[in-house]
Design a protein around this motif. Structure first.
Motif, PDB file in Angstrom:
ATOM      1  N   ILE A 168       3.305 -10.624  30.783  1.00  0.00           N
ATOM      2  CA  ILE A 168       4.817 -10.101  30.468  1.00  0.00           C
ATOM      3  C   ILE A 168       5.945 -10.395  29.731  1.00  0.00           C
ATOM      4  O   ILE A 168       6.331 -10.152  29.120  1.00  0.00           O
ATOM      5  N   ARG A 169       5.879 -11.798  30.772  1.00  0.00           N
ATOM      6  CA  ARG A 169       6.995 -12.588  30.714  1.00  0.00           C
ATOM      7  C   ARG A 169       7.348 -13.702  28.876  1.00  0.00           C
ATOM      8  O   ARG A 169       8.217 -13.399  28.254  1.00  0.00           O
ATOM      9  N   VAL A 170       5.898 -13.681  29.145  1.00  0.00           N
ATOM     10  CA  VAL A 170       6.111 -14.279  27.434  1.00  0.00           C
ATOM     11  C   VAL A 170       6.189 -13.314  27.091  1.00  0.00           C
ATOM     12  O   VAL A 170       6.530 -13.844  25.502  1.00  0.00           O
ATOM     13  N   ILE A 171       5.438 -12.172  26.402  1.00  0.00           N
ATOM     14  CA  ILE A 171       6.183 -11.312  25.330  1.00  0.00           C
ATOM     15  C   ILE A 171       7.749 -11.196  24.974  1.00  0.00           C
ATOM     16  O   ILE A 171       8.974 -11.200  24.602  1.00  0.00           O
ATOM     17  N   PRO A 198       1.851 -13.129  14.119  1.00  0.00           N
ATOM     18  CA  PRO A 198       0.771 -12.632  13.673  1.00  0.00           C
ATOM     19  C   PRO A 198      -0.267 -13.407  13.392  1.00  0.00           C
ATOM     20  O   PRO A 198      -0.602 -13.940  13.223  1.00  0.00           O
ATOM     21  N   GLN A 199      -1.577 -12.537  13.774  1.00  0.00           N
ATOM     22  CA  GLN A 199      -3.430 -12.872  13.675  1.00  0.00           C
ATOM     23  C   GLN A 199      -4.021 -11.855  13.832  1.00  0.00           C
ATOM     24  O   GLN A 199      -3.603 -11.108  13.012  1.00  0.00           O
ATOM     25  N   GLU A 200      -4.724 -12.329  12.903  1.00  0.00           N
ATOM     26  CA  GLU A 200      -5.487 -11.381  12.826  1.00  0.00           C
ATOM     27  C   GLU A 200      -6.222 -10.793  13.086  1.00  0.00           C
ATOM     28  O   GLU A 200      -6.165 -10.457  14.300  1.00  0.00           O
ATOM     29  N   ASN A 201      -6.647  -9.337  12.228  1.00  0.00           N
ATOM     30  CA  ASN A 201      -7.442  -8.241  13.258  1.00  0.00           C
ATOM     31  C   ASN A 201      -6.032  -7.450  13.620  1.00  0.00           C
ATOM     32  O   ASN A 201      -6.687  -6.981  14.473  1.00  0.00           O
ATOM     33  N   ASN A 202      -5.116  -7.414  13.147  1.00  0.00           N
ATOM     34  CA  ASN A 202      -3.829  -6.960  13.779  1.00  0.00           C
ATOM     35  C   ASN A 202      -3.480  -7.463  15.231  1.00  0.00           C
ATOM     36  O   ASN A 202      -2.632  -6.188  15.798  1.00  0.00           O
ATOM     37  N   ARG A 203      -3.347  -8.516  15.455  1.00  0.00           N
ATOM     38  CA  ARG A 203      -3.126  -8.519  16.927  1.00  0.00           C
ATOM     39  C   ARG A 203      -1.465  -9.502  16.417  1.00  0.00           C
ATOM     40  O   ARG A 203      -1.809 -10.320  15.809  1.00  0.00           O
ATOM     41  N   PHE A 204      -1.145  -9.994  18.156  1.00  0.00           N
ATOM     42  CA  PHE A 204       0.265 -10.491  17.192  1.00  0.00           C
ATOM     43  C   PHE A 204      -0.361 -12.161  18.942  1.00  0.00           C
ATOM     44  O   PHE A 204      -0.416 -11.820  20.159  1.00  0.00           O
ATOM     45  N   ARG A 214      -0.765 -18.738  26.262  1.00  0.00           N
ATOM     46  CA  ARG A 214      -0.806 -18.203  24.877  1.00  0.00           C
ATOM     47  C   ARG A 214      -0.490 -16.685  25.617  1.00  0.00           C
ATOM     48  O   ARG A 214      -1.917 -16.782  25.802  1.00  0.00           O
ATOM     49  N   VAL A 215      -0.327 -15.824  24.859  1.00  0.00           N
ATOM     50  CA  VAL A 215      -0.992 -14.566  24.992  1.00  0.00           C
ATOM     51  C   VAL A 215      -1.452 -13.880  23.790  1.00  0.00           C
ATOM     52  O   VAL A 215       0.198 -13.704  22.752  1.00  0.00           O
ATOM     53  N   ILE A 216      -1.367 -13.195  23.833  1.00  0.00           N
ATOM     54  CA  ILE A 216      -2.516 -12.581  22.643  1.00  0.00           C
ATOM     55  C   ILE A 216      -2.399 -10.417  22.911  1.00  0.00           C
ATOM     56  O   ILE A 216      -2.610 -10.213  24.136  1.00  0.00           O
ATOM     57  N   GLU A 273      -1.577  -4.801  18.252  1.00  0.00           N
ATOM     58  CA  GLU A 273      -0.717  -4.802  17.189  1.00  0.00           C
ATOM     59  C   GLU A 273       0.490  -3.884  17.830  1.00  0.00           C
ATOM     60  O   GLU A 273       2.118  -4.260  17.144  1.00  0.00           O
ATOM     61  N   ASN A 274       0.306  -3.111  18.880  1.00  0.00           N
ATOM     62  CA  ASN A 274       1.418  -2.011  19.062  1.00  0.00           C
ATOM     63  C   ASN A 274       2.596  -3.991  20.192  1.00  0.00           C
ATOM     64  O   ASN A 274       3.598  -2.533  20.557  1.00  0.00           O
ATOM     65  N   LYS A 275       2.411  -4.417  19.858  1.00  0.00           N
ATOM     66  CA  LYS A 275       2.206  -5.648  21.533  1.00  0.00           C
ATOM     67  C   LYS A 275       2.552  -5.704  22.730  1.00  0.00           C
ATOM     68  O   LYS A 275       3.143  -6.561  23.381  1.00  0.00           O
ATOM     69  N   THR A 276       2.950  -4.457  23.307  1.00  0.00           N
ATOM     70  CA  THR A 276       2.816  -3.891  24.359  1.00  0.00           C
ATOM     71  C   THR A 276       1.347  -4.113  25.057  1.00  0.00           C
ATOM     72  O   THR A 276       1.586  -4.164  26.373  1.00  0.00           O
ATOM     73  N   THR A 277       0.259  -4.047  24.762  1.00  0.00           N
ATOM     74  CA  THR A 277      -1.046  -4.201  25.202  1.00  0.00           C
ATOM     75  C   THR A 277      -1.378  -5.773  25.251  1.00  0.00           C
ATOM     76  O   THR A 277      -2.107  -5.926  24.001  1.00  0.00           O
ATOM     77  N   ILE A 278      -1.938  -6.531  26.123  1.00  0.00           N
ATOM     78  CA  ILE A 278      -3.065  -7.733  26.420  1.00  0.00           C
ATOM     79  C   ILE A 278      -3.877  -7.735  26.354  1.00  0.00           C
ATOM     80  O   ILE A 278      -4.386  -6.951  27.340  1.00  0.00           O
ATOM     81  N   HIS A 279      -4.829  -8.453  25.147  1.00  0.00           N
ATOM     82  CA  HIS A 279      -5.571  -9.005  25.102  1.00  0.00           C
ATOM     83  C   HIS A 279      -6.281 -10.155  25.786  1.00  0.00           C
ATOM     84  O   HIS A 279      -7.318  -9.726  26.135  1.00  0.00           O
TER      85      HIS A 279
END
Length: 80
Positions: free
Chosen positions: A27-30, A38-44, A59-61, A64-70
Protein backbone atom coordinates in the motif's frame (compact mmCIF):
# COMPACT_ATOMS: atom_id res chain seq x y z
CA UNK A 1 -6.12 -0.01 4.44
CA UNK A 2 -9.85 -0.41 3.77
CA UNK A 3 -9.72 1.37 0.38
CA UNK A 4 -7.26 -1.27 -0.90
CA UNK A 5 -8.22 -4.80 -1.87
CA UNK A 6 -6.22 -7.92 -2.66
CA UNK A 7 -6.89 -10.53 -5.32
CA UNK A 8 -7.29 -14.18 -4.36
CA UNK A 9 -4.04 -14.83 -6.21
CA UNK A 10 -2.24 -12.35 -3.93
CA UNK A 11 -3.81 -13.75 -0.77
CA UNK A 12 -3.41 -17.44 -1.64
CA UNK A 13 -0.25 -17.61 -3.73
CA UNK A 14 1.90 -14.50 -3.41
CA UNK A 15 1.83 -14.30 0.38
CA UNK A 16 2.53 -18.04 0.64
CA UNK A 17 5.51 -17.85 -1.74
CA UNK A 18 6.81 -14.64 -0.15
CA UNK A 19 5.84 -14.71 3.55
CA UNK A 20 8.23 -11.82 4.28
CA UNK A 21 5.96 -9.40 2.33
CA UNK A 22 3.63 -7.12 4.22
CA UNK A 23 0.41 -5.70 2.83
CA UNK A 24 1.29 -2.33 4.41
CA UNK A 25 4.45 -2.17 2.29
CA UNK A 26 2.44 -2.76 -0.89
CA UNK A 27 0.00 0.00 0.00
CA UNK A 28 2.84 2.38 0.85
CA UNK A 29 4.45 1.75 -2.56
CA UNK A 30 1.16 2.53 -4.35
CA UNK A 31 0.60 5.68 -2.31
CA UNK A 32 4.13 7.02 -2.78
CA UNK A 33 5.80 5.31 -5.78
CA UNK A 34 9.24 6.01 -7.17
CA UNK A 35 7.73 5.14 -10.54
CA UNK A 36 4.39 3.97 -11.94
CA UNK A 37 3.60 2.68 -15.42
CA UNK A 38 0.84 0.80 -17.22
CA UNK A 39 1.32 -2.89 -17.88
CA UNK A 40 -0.39 -5.18 -20.37
CA UNK A 41 -3.78 -6.69 -19.48
CA UNK A 42 -5.05 -3.46 -17.86
CA UNK A 43 -2.67 -3.59 -14.92
CA UNK A 44 -0.25 -1.11 -13.41
CA UNK A 45 3.26 -1.47 -11.99
CA UNK A 46 4.45 0.57 -9.01
CA UNK A 47 7.96 0.63 -7.54
CA UNK A 48 9.02 1.85 -4.13
CA UNK A 49 11.82 1.57 -1.56
CA UNK A 50 11.10 -0.34 1.65
CA UNK A 51 13.56 0.88 4.33
CA UNK A 52 12.70 -1.90 6.79
CA UNK A 53 13.41 -4.47 4.04
CA UNK A 54 17.09 -3.48 3.69
CA UNK A 55 16.11 -0.58 1.38
CA UNK A 56 15.10 -3.05 -1.32
CA UNK A 57 12.86 -2.00 -4.19
CA UNK A 58 9.43 -3.59 -4.15
CA UNK A 59 7.40 -3.87 -7.36
CA UNK A 60 3.64 -3.97 -6.80
CA UNK A 61 1.18 -4.92 -9.56
CA UNK A 62 -2.41 -3.72 -9.34
CA UNK A 63 -5.51 -4.20 -11.42
CA UNK A 64 -6.66 -1.27 -13.57
CA UNK A 65 -8.38 0.46 -10.63
CA UNK A 66 -4.95 0.91 -8.97
CA UNK A 67 -6.38 -0.16 -5.61
CA UNK A 68 -6.63 -3.95 -6.02
CA UNK A 69 -3.22 -5.49 -5.40
CA UNK A 70 -2.47 -8.56 -7.50
CA UNK A 71 1.25 -9.26 -7.11
CA UNK A 72 4.36 -7.95 -5.35
CA UNK A 73 8.02 -8.92 -5.28
CA UNK A 74 11.50 -7.46 -4.77
CA UNK A 75 12.82 -6.01 -8.03
CA UNK A 76 16.61 -6.26 -8.23
CA UNK A 77 16.75 -4.84 -11.76
CA UNK A 78 14.85 -1.60 -11.11
CA UNK A 79 16.45 1.56 -12.47
CA UNK A 80 15.01 5.08 -12.36
Amino acid sequence: MSEYKFTQYFENDVLLKRPYLKKEWCIRVIQNPLKCEPQENNRFRFWGIIPEFDNKILRVITLENKTTIHNAFPDRRFKL
